[in-house]
Design an enzyme around this catalytic site. Structure first.
Site, mmCIF file in Angstrom:
data_model
loop_
_atom_site.group_PDB
_atom_site.id
_atom_site.type_symbol
_atom_site.label_atom_id
_atom_site.label_comp_id
_atom_site.label_asym_id
_atom_site.label_seq_id
_atom_site.Cartn_x
_atom_site.Cartn_y
_atom_site.Cartn_z
ATOM 1 N N GLY A 9 -43.047 11.691 -99.890
ATOM 2 C CA GLY A 9 -43.985 12.760 -99.571
ATOM 3 C C GLY A 9 -43.215 13.955 -99.067
ATOM 4 O O GLY A 9 -43.225 14.255 -97.875
ATOM 5 N N ALA A 12 -44.408 20.010 -96.891
ATOM 6 C CA ALA A 12 -44.023 20.911 -95.805
ATOM 7 C C ALA A 12 -43.381 20.155 -94.636
ATOM 8 O O ALA A 12 -42.489 20.670 -93.970
ATOM 9 C CB ALA A 12 -45.244 21.675 -95.314
ATOM 10 N N GLY A 14 -42.222 16.572 -94.819
ATOM 11 C CA GLY A 14 -41.146 15.718 -95.299
ATOM 12 C C GLY A 14 -39.961 16.514 -95.805
ATOM 13 O O GLY A 14 -38.793 16.151 -95.566
ATOM 14 N N ASN A 106 -50.049 11.936 -89.108
ATOM 15 C CA ASN A 106 -51.138 12.134 -88.159
ATOM 16 C C ASN A 106 -52.009 10.897 -88.033
ATOM 17 O O ASN A 106 -52.049 10.066 -88.934
ATOM 18 C CB ASN A 106 -52.040 13.281 -88.647
ATOM 19 C CG ASN A 106 -51.781 14.563 -87.873
ATOM 20 O OD1 ASN A 106 -51.529 14.532 -86.686
ATOM 21 N ND2 ASN A 106 -51.846 15.688 -88.565
ATOM 22 N N LYS A 188 -52.024 13.043 -78.624
ATOM 23 C CA LYS A 188 -52.177 14.062 -79.662
ATOM 24 C C LYS A 188 -53.619 14.098 -80.166
ATOM 25 O O LYS A 188 -54.150 15.140 -80.530
ATOM 26 C CB LYS A 188 -51.191 13.788 -80.811
ATOM 27 C CG LYS A 188 -50.965 15.025 -81.675
ATOM 28 C CD LYS A 188 -49.902 14.856 -82.755
ATOM 29 C CE LYS A 188 -49.761 16.174 -83.518
ATOM 30 N NZ LYS A 188 -49.086 16.025 -84.819
#
Lengths: 309, 309
Positions: A9, A12, A14, A106, A188
């Site tokens: 992946g 932006a 990775g 995430n 987070k």
């Protein structure tokens, strides 16, 4: 001995972290589907606000993990966490005996699925605090922040995790390690759980406008995340909600990742960020009517995208 | 003696019910802003699915209530209930000593503002169960239903209310009276409070799609309305939620009035339907996190409409 890394992946996130590890002397290969031809030919161009510009030429550029030559020390999984993507199947052919699997992704409770698929492998869970975009195939703009937090799942910090952290620090980006990465994910989530869905459901408002007009709802959602984390054995700092509110007032108006995905017609991390949080709360009998409402609404919003012309 | 009626807000609702009263022998005038020229020249064309087609020529067509000639027995207020419209100021110049003010409008607690403005006048509160559209200026299509419920606010049924009800029945539409119209408003709110905002926030889903996928949220919102009504002294039937769910499964997929307003860029009745409900719950200490969330989201959605290009 060279440290070998495969990034699965390479967008932006990775692409950027892979480029940093290459800078730090690792042999970095990438598995990318979109932009494969461009990346194969030209590699990546990184344009960072504080680390300068450089080219990153991956050792191997692959469309399928099965084509990977060698034994990777680390596989960095940097895809989105969405139901339509089987992350374990994606990397499985490249996973060798000594490979550590590093999730820079995430969401809540995104590790157990990978641990089940690879029960004898180290699972390193990571959180990225970064603004970066892929502006064209192979072109990555690093706009702000970049800090990483790594920890073995479910607890501890292994030598391999420490070594990886050192490489990132060597390349100029702050990388901390933690014995309790799950608590880090819940921390987070306190920010992600309100702002990601509210930015989409409001029709595209930036974080500041949301906060200025509906602080009570934002705080209510954060409290439900706080209560859930506590019930699961991850008590968060007492001032975490106030701190998140204050920090967001001081951020420039910001479009969340979920809003960017929505605006570009890409799948959203609704399940990873909201669904898993709601399920955790429900399993522990924690009332979470605001989270449930936002989750239900996000599912309706996703249904609508597929429903109407 | 002729019964004189002035209809304020002669759109899909006011034009239709005004036309019915004219049919029943009343002298009906209209106050309308949009479409004034067309209505002045040609009156209304009514096309009803079960009452046929007819022309309705109002006695007076006005742009300002102050131009009204005579003493109206009833002023039917059929505008939307939105903060930007001062309903009392709109009709004030035409209100005479014996005028009863009839509100055929959506929402909760929409009467007290009118009673304060006209403390010595009868306030008749009305609920319309109808599907009708204004397809062009002065052209009204009555698609389905049409039943009215009238009652004096806050309680009782006066002779004037009974007489008005008889006129509607005479014209072919079912009109009931109730001693407890406030309870009636809460009953209607059980359906309106979830489906109106969810249809907008989902991005435009019809009621059936919402219900089929997120019945738990719909029921949760209905329960909060039920609890609030009970706390205010309006206990609703125990099976009202089940009945509403079942009825909605059996309705054809339906676009709510709020969704139609949203799609046409018109102001929505967010305050009348949701805001007043939330405030009533909060004043009585009733937990309503789902209603609060939907209300906050609707406010964000309205902010966004004015915020972004």
């Amino acid at each position: 001995m060279t440290c070998k890394v495969l990034v699965a992946g390479a967008g932006a996130i990775g692409g950027f972290y892979g480029a940093l590890l290459a800078k730090a002397g690792c042999e970095v290969s990438v598995l990318c589907r979109s932009g494969f031809d461009t990346v194969k030919r030209h590699g990546f161009h990184i344009d960072s606000h504080d680390l300068g510009q450089w080219q990153f030429k991956p050792a191997q550029v692959l469309q399928h993990a099965g084509d990977y030559q060698g034994d990777p020390d680390y596989i960095l999984v940097c895809t989105k966490v969405i139901p339509s993507l089987d992350r374990a199947a994606l990397i499985q052919p490249a996973v060798k005996a000594k490979t550590a699997i590093v999730l820079i992704q995430n969401g809540i409770a995104i590790e157990s699925e990978m641990q089940s698929a690879f029960p004898w492998h180290e699972i390193i869970s990571g959180l990225a605090f970064i603004c970066s975009n892929q502006t064209a195939p192979g072109v990555i703009r690093h706009l702000a922040y970049g800090r990483l937090i790594l920890g073995n799942w479910p607890v501890s910090v292994s030598d391999k995790t420490l070594q990886l952290s050192q490489r990132f620090n060597q390349a100029g980006i702050e990388c901390l390690t933690t014995e309790n990465i799950v608590a880090g994910r819940w921390q987070k989530c306190v920010w992600n759980a309100p702002f990601n869905p509210l930015s989409v459901l409001s029709g595209g408002l930036p974080t500041l406008a949301i906060l200025q007009t509906q602080e009570a709802l934002v705080r209510g959602v954060m409290q439900e995340v706080f209560d859930t984390a506590k019930a699961l054995g991850y008590p968060l700092p007492d001032d975490i909600i106030d701190n998140n509110i204050e920090r967001t007032y001081n951020m420039p108006p910001y479009k969340t990742s979920m809003l960017l995905d929505f605006e570009h017609g890409r799948p959203m991390e609704t399940e990873a960020i909201l669904g898993n949080t709601v399920r955790a709360a429900e399993q522990h009998g924690i009332a979470c009517p605001r989270l449930q409402s936002l989750y239900a609404l996000m599912q309706l919003r996703e249904l609508q995208v597929n429903y109407l012309p």
